[in-house]
Design a protein around this motif. Structure first.
Motif, PDB file in Angstrom:
ATOM      1  N   VAL A  91       0.640  -0.762   0.188  1.00  0.00           N
ATOM      2  CA  VAL A  91      -0.246   0.367  -0.262  1.00  0.00           C
ATOM      3  C   VAL A  91       0.500   1.322  -0.141  1.00  0.00           C
ATOM      4  CG1 VAL A  91      -1.801   1.251   1.272  1.00  0.00           C
ATOM      5  CG2 VAL A  91      -1.796  -1.014   1.189  1.00  0.00           C
ATOM      6  N   PRO A  92       0.749   2.812  -1.199  1.00  0.00           N
ATOM      7  CA  PRO A  92       1.238   2.746  -1.289  1.00  0.00           C
ATOM      8  C   PRO A  92       1.247   4.099   0.708  1.00  0.00           C
ATOM      9  CG  PRO A  92       0.518   3.539  -2.782  1.00  0.00           C
ATOM     10  CD  PRO A  92      -0.108   1.980  -2.154  1.00  0.00           C
ATOM     11  N   GLY A  93       2.185   5.693   0.248  1.00  0.00           N
ATOM     12  CA  GLY A  93       1.857   7.012   1.098  1.00  0.00           C
ATOM     13  C   GLY A  93       3.059   6.487   2.559  1.00  0.00           C
ATOM     14  N   HIS A  94       2.936   7.632   2.973  1.00  0.00           N
ATOM     15  CA  HIS A  94       3.710   7.602   4.068  1.00  0.00           C
ATOM     16  C   HIS A  94       2.768   8.066   5.414  1.00  0.00           C
ATOM     17  CE1 HIS A  94       7.537   6.725   1.352  1.00  0.00           C
ATOM     18  NE2 HIS A  94       7.091   8.235   0.911  1.00  0.00           N
ATOM     19  N   GLY A  95       3.492   8.496   6.322  1.00  0.00           N
ATOM     20  CA  GLY A  95       3.307   8.524   7.752  1.00  0.00           C
ATOM     21  C   GLY A  95       3.437   8.217   8.946  1.00  0.00           C
ATOM     22  N   SER A  96       2.782   8.511   9.642  1.00  0.00           N
ATOM     23  CA  SER A  96       2.818   7.826  10.943  1.00  0.00           C
ATOM     24  C   SER A  96       2.851   6.301  11.210  1.00  0.00           C
ATOM     25  CB  SER A  96       1.959   8.410  11.857  1.00  0.00           C
ATOM     26  OG  SER A  96       1.016   7.704  12.132  1.00  0.00           O
ATOM     27  N   SER A  97       3.471   5.457  11.379  1.00  0.00           N
ATOM     28  CA  SER A  97       2.918   3.807  11.444  1.00  0.00           C
ATOM     29  C   SER A  97       1.411   4.233  11.451  1.00  0.00           C
ATOM     30  CB  SER A  97       3.299   3.363  12.377  1.00  0.00           C
ATOM     31  OG  SER A  97       3.064   3.680  13.730  1.00  0.00           O
ATOM     32  N   ASP A  98       0.702   4.692  12.539  1.00  0.00           N
ATOM     33  CA  ASP A  98      -1.380   4.217  12.947  1.00  0.00           C
ATOM     34  C   ASP A  98      -1.668   4.484  11.019  1.00  0.00           C
ATOM     35  OD1 ASP A  98      -0.635   3.928  15.431  1.00  0.00           O
ATOM     36  OD2 ASP A  98      -0.792   5.573  16.435  1.00  0.00           O
ATOM     37  N   GLU A  99      -0.836   6.065  10.669  1.00  0.00           N
ATOM     38  CA  GLU A  99      -1.556   6.136   9.858  1.00  0.00           C
ATOM     39  C   GLU A  99      -1.365   5.095   8.509  1.00  0.00           C
ATOM     40  OE1 GLU A  99      -1.285  11.177   9.111  1.00  0.00           O
ATOM     41  OE2 GLU A  99       0.358   9.680   8.859  1.00  0.00           O
ATOM     42  N   ARG A 100       0.256   4.461   8.618  1.00  0.00           N
ATOM     43  CA  ARG A 100      -0.286   3.095   7.439  1.00  0.00           C
ATOM     44  C   ARG A 100      -0.743   1.860   8.043  1.00  0.00           C
ATOM     45  NH1 ARG A 100       5.363   5.154   8.890  1.00  0.00           N
ATOM     46  NH2 ARG A 100       5.823   3.276  10.082  1.00  0.00           N
ATOM     47  N   TRP A 101      -0.571   1.824   8.949  1.00  0.00           N
ATOM     48  CA  TRP A 101      -1.444   0.139   9.374  1.00  0.00           C
ATOM     49  C   TRP A 101      -3.079   0.839   9.709  1.00  0.00           C
ATOM     50  CZ3 TRP A 101      -1.081  -3.911   9.706  1.00  0.00           C
ATOM     51  CH2 TRP A 101      -2.573  -5.317  10.350  1.00  0.00           C
ATOM     52  N   ALA A 102      -3.707   2.398   9.016  1.00  0.00           N
ATOM     53  CA  ALA A 102      -4.886   2.191   8.886  1.00  0.00           C
ATOM     54  C   ALA A 102      -5.211   1.969   7.115  1.00  0.00           C
ATOM     55  CB  ALA A 102      -5.456   3.836   8.855  1.00  0.00           C
ATOM     56  N   ARG A 103      -3.512   2.186   6.219  1.00  0.00           N
ATOM     57  CA  ARG A 103      -4.713   2.096   5.089  1.00  0.00           C
ATOM     58  C   ARG A 103      -4.168   0.648   5.400  1.00  0.00           C
ATOM     59  NH1 ARG A 103      -0.518   6.326   5.167  1.00  0.00           N
ATOM     60  NH2 ARG A 103       0.972   5.052   4.110  1.00  0.00           N
ATOM     61  N   ILE A 104      -3.711   0.228   5.939  1.00  0.00           N
ATOM     62  CA  ILE A 104      -3.293  -1.500   5.412  1.00  0.00           C
ATOM     63  C   ILE A 104      -4.417  -2.751   5.807  1.00  0.00           C
ATOM     64  CG2 ILE A 104      -2.369  -3.478   6.032  1.00  0.00           C
ATOM     65  CD1 ILE A 104       0.812  -2.210   6.697  1.00  0.00           C
ATOM     66  N   ARG A 105      -5.039  -1.610   6.308  1.00  0.00           N
ATOM     67  CA  ARG A 105      -6.318  -2.024   6.830  1.00  0.00           C
ATOM     68  C   ARG A 105      -7.660  -1.740   5.793  1.00  0.00           C
ATOM     69  NH1 ARG A 105      -7.332  -4.360  12.274  1.00  0.00           N
ATOM     70  NH2 ARG A 105      -9.131  -4.215  11.730  1.00  0.00           N
ATOM     71  N   LEU A 119      -6.413 -14.241   6.896  1.00  0.00           N
ATOM     72  CA  LEU A 119      -6.495 -15.071   7.680  1.00  0.00           C
ATOM     73  C   LEU A 119      -5.519 -14.746   8.376  1.00  0.00           C
ATOM     74  CD1 LEU A 119      -4.486 -17.305   4.466  1.00  0.00           C
ATOM     75  CD2 LEU A 119      -6.763 -17.005   5.629  1.00  0.00           C
ATOM     76  N   GLU A 120      -4.791 -13.929   9.000  1.00  0.00           N
ATOM     77  CA  GLU A 120      -4.274 -13.234  10.087  1.00  0.00           C
ATOM     78  C   GLU A 120      -3.763 -11.615  10.105  1.00  0.00           C
ATOM     79  OE1 GLU A 120      -0.785 -15.016  13.413  1.00  0.00           O
ATOM     80  OE2 GLU A 120      -1.742 -15.291  11.135  1.00  0.00           O
ATOM     81  N   PHE A 121      -3.737 -11.341  11.589  1.00  0.00           N
ATOM     82  CA  PHE A 121      -3.204  -9.764  11.295  1.00  0.00           C
ATOM     83  C   PHE A 121      -1.740  -9.721  12.293  1.00  0.00           C
ATOM     84  CE2 PHE A 121      -7.600  -8.665  11.376  1.00  0.00           C
ATOM     85  CZ  PHE A 121      -8.210  -7.695   9.742  1.00  0.00           C
ATOM     86  N   PHE A 122      -1.396  -9.152  11.449  1.00  0.00           N
ATOM     87  CA  PHE A 122      -0.041  -8.885  12.371  1.00  0.00           C
ATOM     88  C   PHE A 122       0.040  -7.300  12.542  1.00  0.00           C
ATOM     89  CE2 PHE A 122       0.337 -12.534   9.729  1.00  0.00           C
ATOM     90  CZ  PHE A 122       1.271 -13.809  10.840  1.00  0.00           C
ATOM     91  N   ASP A 123      -0.243  -6.975  13.406  1.00  0.00           N
ATOM     92  CA  ASP A 123      -0.913  -5.524  13.908  1.00  0.00           C
ATOM     93  C   ASP A 123       0.628  -4.697  13.696  1.00  0.00           C
ATOM     94  OD1 ASP A 123      -3.479  -5.968  13.909  1.00  0.00           O
ATOM     95  OD2 ASP A 123      -3.285  -6.229  16.528  1.00  0.00           O
ATOM     96  N   GLY A 124       0.030  -3.968  12.991  1.00  0.00           N
ATOM     97  CA  GLY A 124       1.031  -2.653  12.708  1.00  0.00           C
ATOM     98  C   GLY A 124       1.711  -2.704  11.542  1.00  0.00           C
ATOM     99  N   HIS A 125       2.256  -4.517  11.355  1.00  0.00           N
ATOM    100  CA  HIS A 125       2.778  -4.396  10.030  1.00  0.00           C
ATOM    101  C   HIS A 125       2.227  -5.095   9.129  1.00  0.00           C
ATOM    102  CE1 HIS A 125       6.243  -6.650   7.913  1.00  0.00           C
ATOM    103  NE2 HIS A 125       7.028  -5.678   8.756  1.00  0.00           N
TER     104      HIS A 125
END
Length: 144
Positions: A91-105, A119-125
């Motif tokens: 997923v493209p884009g920069h920002g805080s780890s919370d912002e990246r995780w929100a885009r991944i979700r 299948l599985e969440f690897f929180d924050g990653h």
């Protein structure tokens, strides 16, 4: 010059799986190779048995010509084990780890609506997912 690669997925329903991966990657149907006007013309040159169909395969490409070509081919046997190679969707884009995780979700939720399964969440990653036929892939952030 580096070699180019294609990725090939075995499938029970090539057209349904192709629709999922076009949605997931933003890919399009690859045009038939020259000089053929249609995939049907191209397919006919091989003299395959009558029960083989051009719909038993799908050929997808990145419309920008950057990513690898994706071939999806019908096979009679079901998937029986974990993939030895899988696709990572970044997923493209920069920002805080919370912002990246929100885009991944958000991307994993979009892919669930397209027919994928979490299948599985690897929180924050990253999120481990499966396509409609059970092929595993991950959704994560693009490198910073």
């Amino acid at each position: 010059m580096a070699a180019k690669i294609d990725l090939t997925l075995d499938s029970a329903d090539t057209q349904a799986l192709a629709a999922f991966w076009k949605t997931a990657l933003g890919y399009v149907d690859e045009p038939p190779p020259a000089p053929f006007e249609t995939r049907e013309e191209w397919f006919a040159q091989f003299g395959l048995p009558e029960d083989d169909s051009v719909d038993d395969g799908a050929w997808l490409c990145d419309p920008d010509g950057v990513g690898p070509r994706l071939c999806i081919l019908k096979v009679p046997e079901p998937k029986t084990a974990k993939n030895r190679l899988h696709i990572d969707i970044r997923v493209p884009g920069h920002g805080s780890s919370d912002e990246r995780w929100a885009r991944i979700r958000a991307e994993s939720e979009r892919l669930v609506r397209a027919g994928g399964t979490v299948l599985e969440f690897f929180d924050g990653h990253h999120v481990l997912m499966a396509d409609p036929e059970g092929n595993e892939f991950c959704v994560g952030a693009a490198p910073a």
